[in-house]
Write an enzyme that holds these catalytic residues in place. Structure first.
Site, short mmCIF file in Angstrom:
data_model
loop_
_atom_site.label_atom_id
_atom_site.label_comp_id
_atom_site.label_asym_id
_atom_site.label_seq_id
_atom_site.Cartn_x
_atom_site.Cartn_y
_atom_site.Cartn_z
N CYS A 118 -19.66 -1.44 36.81
CA CYS A 118 -20.24 -2.64 36.20
C CYS A 118 -20.57 -3.72 37.22
CB CYS A 118 -19.31 -3.20 35.12
SG CYS A 118 -19.17 -2.11 33.68
N HIS A 260 -18.63 -11.16 33.72
CA HIS A 260 -18.81 -9.83 33.12
C HIS A 260 -17.94 -9.73 31.87
CE1 HIS A 260 -19.48 -5.69 32.41
NE2 HIS A 260 -18.20 -5.39 32.59
N ASN A 290 -20.85 -4.61 25.41
CA ASN A 290 -20.65 -4.61 26.86
C ASN A 290 -21.83 -3.90 27.50
OD1 ASN A 290 -19.91 -4.14 29.50
ND2 ASN A 290 -17.98 -3.11 29.04
#
Length: 333
Positions: A118, A260, A290
């Site tokens: 990520c 994030h 997400n």
């Protein structure tokens, strides 16, 4: 010369799937196991996520976002010096998905991929910043296309396997792009990165690598969310608080602090630990899930569209990723 973010855009597939629909599909395909009603939304705060069409690829999501970013800046693909595809997802193991993005865009510049779960996009931005500051390129497109819907385990044996696959039920397909250009002022003025690599087994998607090259059961997300959270907590907030100390800034000095976003509860824990004012966040999780490496540019694009930040404003990008990786970038738009 500094590297300045001159345009940012996101692309979200039109189709959405609710958390209730996720639970219903698991129940329908699992032959006996049924998740507790509302468990996905209660645990994560996520109401919906985006799912790309069957014929779409990760590159298509990146290209859609890239076209918007280029149009925002009034730049054509042939004006790019470099394309960096920075994503946890990919169209193929080989060649680099950046080639497919460039071909679809009609660009002829050099390209390569950056992959770090990520944090992929944030690391792609880090690379663009370094290449611009050292004079190697003047106009870099950093883009991502995340397609995690292709790696969700819908058929589970029992509660333990459901829990192991749970991260996949939070993820959303998305694309994002940033145009980063050489500028005599403004731009990225602080960056720092860290890793706790001994924690790499906590969350994985094994298929396709040398460990599990052709194992069909390895093509799904597997992980322990609590252990991953514990690793982040144990790593501590130092990388982020040190960034403030070294720059002499406080979170209130930023128009937007993009963090994030994995789940709403963990976002609140992190916000509290770091002392980030709630009004500096751009909370995209509930309706968009997400979005993996697209999370930070999605938040920045959302904030810009809402008039929350613009030229001259400072923004902070805080990255967290499996592996485990942490990163922070401060920039003046």
């Amino acid at each position: 010369m500094r590297a300045r973010i001159t345009a940012v855009a996101a692309h979200l597939p039109a189709r959405t799937v609710t958390s209730a629909e996720v639970e219903a599909r698991v129940a329908a395909e699992s032959g006996g196991y049924r998740p507790r009603p509302t468990i996905v939304e209660r645990m994560t705060g996520i109401r919906a996520r985006h799912v790309m069409a069957d014929g779409e690829q990760a590159s298509d999501l990146a290209v859609a976002a890239a076209r918007r970013a280029l149009a925002e800046r009034g730049t054509r693909p042939e004006g790019l010096d470099l394309i960096v595809f920075a994503s946890a997802s990919q169209d193929l193991i080989e060649p680099a998905t950046a080639h497919i993005v460039a071909a679809k865009l009609g660009a002829s510049c050099p390209v390569f991929d950056v992959k770090n779960a990520c944090n992929s996009f944030l690391n792609g931005l880090q690379v663009a910043d370094a290449l611009i500051r050292t004079g190697q390129h003047e106009r870099v497109l950093v883009c991502t296309g995340e397609s995690p819907s292709r790696a969700v385990r819908w058929k589970v044996r029992d509660r333990a396997q459901f829990a192991d696959a749970f991260a996949g039920y939070t993820l959303s397909d998305a694309g994002a792009a940033m145009l980063v250009e050489a500028s005599p002022d403004g731009g990225i003025f602080y960056r720092d990165f860290a890793a706790v690599s001994t924690a790499w087994p906590v969350g994985t998607l094994p298929a396709g690598g040398s460990m599990r090259p052709r194992d069909p059961d390895a093509g799904y997300f597997s992980g322990d969310g609590r252990r991953l959270r514990d690793v982040f907590v144990a790593a501590g907030p130092e990388i982020f608080t040190t960034a403030l100390h070294k720059t002499g800034l406080a979170w209130d000095d930023f128009a937007v602090v993009a963090v994030h976003q994995v789940t709403v509860p963990y976002l609140e824990v992190l916000r509290t630990v770091l002392g980030v004012p709630a009004d500096r966040l751009v909370v995209t999780l509930p309706e968009h899930g997400n979005t993996a490496s697209a999370s930070l540019p999605l938040q920045l694009a959302t904030a810009r569209a809402a008039g929350r930040c613009g030229p001259g404003d400072r923004v902070a990008l805080i990255g967290l990723a499996g592996g485990v990786s942490l990163g922070v970038v401060f920039a003046e738009l």
